[in-house]
Scaffold this active site. Structure first.
Site, PDB file in Angstrom:
ATOM      1  N   GLU A  27      16.817  72.850  24.392  1.00  0.00           N
ATOM      2  CA  GLU A  27      15.996  71.672  24.124  1.00  0.00           C
ATOM      3  C   GLU A  27      14.822  72.045  23.210  1.00  0.00           C
ATOM      4  OE1 GLU A  27      16.860  68.815  25.260  1.00  0.00           O
ATOM      5  OE2 GLU A  27      17.790  68.976  27.231  1.00  0.00           O
ATOM      6  N   ASP A  62      17.758  64.773  20.258  1.00  0.00           N
ATOM      7  CA  ASP A  62      16.499  65.498  20.050  1.00  0.00           C
ATOM      8  C   ASP A  62      16.737  66.819  19.312  1.00  0.00           C
ATOM      9  OD1 ASP A  62      17.841  66.898  21.991  1.00  0.00           O
ATOM     10  OD2 ASP A  62      16.268  66.802  23.510  1.00  0.00           O
ATOM     11  N   HIS A  97      19.008  69.125  20.192  1.00  0.00           N
ATOM     12  CA  HIS A  97      19.452  70.262  21.013  1.00  0.00           C
ATOM     13  C   HIS A  97      20.871  70.700  20.636  1.00  0.00           C
ATOM     14  CE1 HIS A  97      20.894  67.164  24.163  1.00  0.00           C
ATOM     15  NE2 HIS A  97      21.982  67.796  23.791  1.00  0.00           N
ATOM     16  N   ASP A 134      27.783  75.795  27.668  1.00  0.00           N
ATOM     17  CA  ASP A 134      26.834  75.485  28.739  1.00  0.00           C
ATOM     18  C   ASP A 134      27.501  74.899  29.976  1.00  0.00           C
ATOM     19  OD1 ASP A 134      27.516  73.179  27.371  1.00  0.00           O
ATOM     20  OD2 ASP A 134      25.505  72.722  26.686  1.00  0.00           O
TER      21      ASP A 134
END
Ligand code: F6R
Length: 243
Positions: free
Chosen positions: A146, A139, A141, A70
């Protein structure tokens, strides 16, 4: 869970060394292999170990290709906080990999959709990712995928959640400087890797680690999809191991 291999290391340093063993074995088996790389704090012990092992003559990166997960949208590759810069500083500048054999999504792409498509094409042209490295967000990810109502397939643009913006503010002068969007390989891109190594270290990751591999597969916990991959090695430290 069916196919996940779990290794519990004493600490983050040892986790990095154990992950380096997996990379070393892959590169020995296939000198021109394609490795998928991640940024963040988690891979740093691994990257230090890989640099040391090449210096010691145990690994040869000269034919290896790398594709990063990313990049922040809007940042130049030379920006202090860009993931391209992070990769150069923490690994790529210190090993013999050829610059043209390393790809990171382009944060400043003129045509973001085309850049994402081209990114997928390049990986395909290379024959796919042989060994993908992953960390995990609090979370759940992976990359910048996400929690969502679905698993995004391909490399795409994402809006970052408040939790991720908050977690990443430590690298910027102020929270306002943290980009609000990013480009990331999709869950489909990640799942297409032949092998995956996930490193999870620190007590703050214990809860999400438990949900990921011992909970239900749910796009609200994007990493939980890894339960369906047939070659995942999870390397965690004692603090992160939930049992
Ligand atoms: C980074 C990436 C992210 C990180 C995750 C954990 O390229 O893909 O998913 O792996 O945010 O970050 P750290 O390791 O800093 O806790």
């Amino acid at each position: 869970m069916l196919h996940t291999r779990i290794i519990v290391a004493k600490n983050a340093e040892e986790a990095g060394k154990l992950a380096a063993d997996v990379f070393e074995a892959e590169i020995q088996k296939k000198p021109a292999c394609v490795i998928g790389l991640a940024t963040g704090s988690t891979p740093l012990p691994l990257y230090r170990e890989l640099i040391a092992r090449e210096k010691a003559g145990k690994i040869d990166f000269s034919r290896v290709r790398s594709a990063n997960l990313d990049e922040y949208k809007g940042l130049e590759p030379t920006h202090e906080q860009s993931y391209r810069k992070f990769m150069q500083d923490n690994l790529l500048d210190h090993i013999s990999i050829k610059p043209e054999n390393t790809i990171v999504p382009l944060g400043k792409a003129e045509d973001p959709d085309k850049m994402c498509e081209d990114y997928e094409k390049k990986i395909e042209e290379w024959g796919g990712v042989d060994l993908q490295l992953l960390g995990i967000g609090h979370d759940g990810h992976i990359g910048f995928n996400e929690p969502e109502d679905y698993f995004p397939a391909m490399t795409h643009e994402v809006q970052l959640t408040d939790m991720t913006i908050d977690a990443n503010k430590r690298f910027f002068d102020s929270i306002d400087d943290v980009p609000r969007a990013a480009f990331t390989m999709g869950i489909g891109t990640i799942m297409a890797a032949k092998k995956i190594v996930m490193i999870v270290t620190g007590a703050d990751k214990k809860e999400i680690l438990k949900k990921t591999f011992w909970g239900k597969v749910d796009p609200q916990v994007p990493a939980s999809i890894l339960q369906f991959h047939n070659d995942v090695t999870l390397i965690c430290d004692e603090e992160a191991y939930p049992f």
